[in-house]
Design a protein around this motif. Sequence first.
Motif, PDB file in Angstrom:
ATOM      1  N   ARG A  18      49.264  27.121 -28.326  1.00  0.00           N
ATOM      2  CA  ARG A  18      48.979  25.696 -28.140  1.00  0.00           C
ATOM      3  C   ARG A  18      48.868  25.401 -26.651  1.00  0.00           C
ATOM      4  NH1 ARG A  18      53.048  21.681 -30.997  1.00  0.00           N
ATOM      5  NH2 ARG A  18      54.562  23.154 -30.226  1.00  0.00           N
ATOM      6  N   LEU A  19      48.194  24.325 -26.356  1.00  0.00           N
ATOM      7  CA  LEU A  19      48.177  23.840 -24.989  1.00  0.00           C
ATOM      8  C   LEU A  19      49.576  23.342 -24.670  1.00  0.00           C
ATOM      9  CD1 LEU A  19      46.827  22.793 -22.376  1.00  0.00           C
ATOM     10  CD2 LEU A  19      46.232  20.738 -23.625  1.00  0.00           C
ATOM     11  N   THR A  20      50.152  23.814 -23.560  1.00  0.00           N
ATOM     12  CA  THR A  20      51.478  23.368 -23.130  1.00  0.00           C
ATOM     13  C   THR A  20      51.311  22.534 -21.865  1.00  0.00           C
ATOM     14  OG1 THR A  20      52.500  25.360 -24.038  1.00  0.00           O
ATOM     15  CG2 THR A  20      53.801  24.108 -22.450  1.00  0.00           C
ATOM     16  N   VAL A  21      51.895  21.338 -21.886  1.00  0.00           N
ATOM     17  CA  VAL A  21      51.814  20.422 -20.753  1.00  0.00           C
ATOM     18  C   VAL A  21      53.209  20.300 -20.143  1.00  0.00           C
ATOM     19  CG1 VAL A  21      51.352  18.033 -20.054  1.00  0.00           C
ATOM     20  CG2 VAL A  21      49.932  19.113 -21.809  1.00  0.00           C
ATOM     21  N   GLU A 189      62.285  30.099 -20.338  1.00  0.00           N
ATOM     22  CA  GLU A 189      62.218  29.170 -21.475  1.00  0.00           C
ATOM     23  C   GLU A 189      60.798  28.614 -21.640  1.00  0.00           C
ATOM     24  OE1 GLU A 189      65.553  26.225 -21.738  1.00  0.00           O
ATOM     25  OE2 GLU A 189      66.300  27.341 -20.012  1.00  0.00           O
ATOM     26  N   LEU A 190      60.159  28.290 -20.518  1.00  0.00           N
ATOM     27  CA  LEU A 190      58.801  27.755 -20.566  1.00  0.00           C
ATOM     28  C   LEU A 190      57.842  28.807 -21.122  1.00  0.00           C
ATOM     29  CD1 LEU A 190      56.896  25.389 -19.905  1.00  0.00           C
ATOM     30  CD2 LEU A 190      56.685  26.325 -17.581  1.00  0.00           C
ATOM     31  N   LEU A 191      58.032  30.044 -20.713  1.00  0.00           N
ATOM     32  CA  LEU A 191      57.190  31.138 -21.197  1.00  0.00           C
ATOM     33  C   LEU A 191      57.305  31.255 -22.729  1.00  0.00           C
ATOM     34  CD1 LEU A 191      55.393  33.607 -20.388  1.00  0.00           C
ATOM     35  CD2 LEU A 191      57.492  34.948 -20.544  1.00  0.00           C
ATOM     36  N   ALA A 192      58.525  31.161 -23.246  1.00  0.00           N
ATOM     37  CA  ALA A 192      58.738  31.251 -24.689  1.00  0.00           C
ATOM     38  C   ALA A 192      58.011  30.124 -25.421  1.00  0.00           C
ATOM     39  CB  ALA A 192      60.230  31.208 -24.997  1.00  0.00           C
ATOM     40  N   LEU A 193      57.933  28.948 -24.799  1.00  0.00           N
ATOM     41  CA  LEU A 193      57.271  27.804 -25.427  1.00  0.00           C
ATOM     42  C   LEU A 193      55.748  27.917 -25.420  1.00  0.00           C
ATOM     43  CD1 LEU A 193      59.434  24.870 -24.005  1.00  0.00           C
ATOM     44  CD2 LEU A 193      59.437  25.731 -26.346  1.00  0.00           C
ATOM     45  N   THR A 194      55.191  28.761 -24.530  1.00  0.00           N
ATOM     46  CA  THR A 194      53.726  28.855 -24.441  1.00  0.00           C
ATOM     47  C   THR A 194      53.133  29.797 -25.489  1.00  0.00           C
ATOM     48  OG1 THR A 194      53.834  30.618 -22.780  1.00  0.00           O
ATOM     49  CG2 THR A 194      53.652  28.351 -21.953  1.00  0.00           C
ATOM     50  N   ASN A 195      53.979  30.382 -26.349  1.00  0.00           N
ATOM     51  CA  ASN A 195      53.484  31.270 -27.435  1.00  0.00           C
ATOM     52  C   ASN A 195      52.818  32.530 -26.916  1.00  0.00           C
ATOM     53  OD1 ASN A 195      54.334  29.393 -29.215  1.00  0.00           O
ATOM     54  ND2 ASN A 195      52.323  28.880 -30.046  1.00  0.00           N
ATOM     55  N   VAL A 196      53.304  33.082 -25.804  1.00  0.00           N
ATOM     56  CA  VAL A 196      52.736  34.323 -25.309  1.00  0.00           C
ATOM     57  C   VAL A 196      53.133  35.434 -26.288  1.00  0.00           C
ATOM     58  CG1 VAL A 196      52.767  36.040 -23.467  1.00  0.00           C
ATOM     59  CG2 VAL A 196      52.781  33.626 -22.906  1.00  0.00           C
ATOM     60  N   VAL A 197      52.128  36.186 -26.779  1.00  0.00           N
ATOM     61  CA  VAL A 197      52.416  37.246 -27.756  1.00  0.00           C
ATOM     62  C   VAL A 197      52.245  38.613 -27.108  1.00  0.00           C
ATOM     63  CG1 VAL A 197      51.976  35.964 -29.859  1.00  0.00           C
ATOM     64  CG2 VAL A 197      50.053  36.944 -28.629  1.00  0.00           C
TER      65      VAL A 197
END
Length: 197
Positions: A18-21, A189-197
């Motif tokens: 998803r787009l993360t803002v 934490e931000l990295l985890a929220l950006t859905n990096v697989v």
Amino acid sequence: MAATPRGTSPVPPDARPRLTVLSGPSGVGKSTVVAHMRKEHPEVWLSVSATTRRPRPGERHGVHYFFVTDEEMDKLIANGELLECAEFAGNRYGTPRAAVLERLEAGEPVLLEIDLQGARQVRESMPEAQLVFLAPPSWDELVRRLTGRGTEPPEVIERRLAAARIELAAEPEFDQTLVNTSVEDVARELLALTNVV
């Protein structure tokens, strides 16, 4: 079904990042957190904003910002080419829409680092975007960071503090809140929220 460029396969919608803002008050450390995260994970694409302000020493067109004239910015807005647009300190800033959509379509995680006004506009035009609020550990710490820069006159600091009070009050509008006690922890934490697989 839309055609997919040769050599690539479409990314199923539910697998797309998803787009993360990322937003929060001035002085909270947004740029520092993003720079740290991208140093470790350059695959997270950070959108480059268009701005009417003049380049600062060392800033490069297309890398730090797309530097545009007032007329060019008017045209981008009129043609609906910006995902969001805001004015700050007498200059206008905006996020080019096409580049963001292309990256998301390709399955790349996209991060926007923008102000509250811009985050609200993104929420309106892309309700599926994830809004993350970066909060200071305390009000006193935010005041210390803003006054400790020593780069701005007192009236500018007062304006920033007044804006920060308004921005902090908007925290409930966001999907997630991260408290910036440690750049490393918040970047993780931000990295985890950006859905990096």
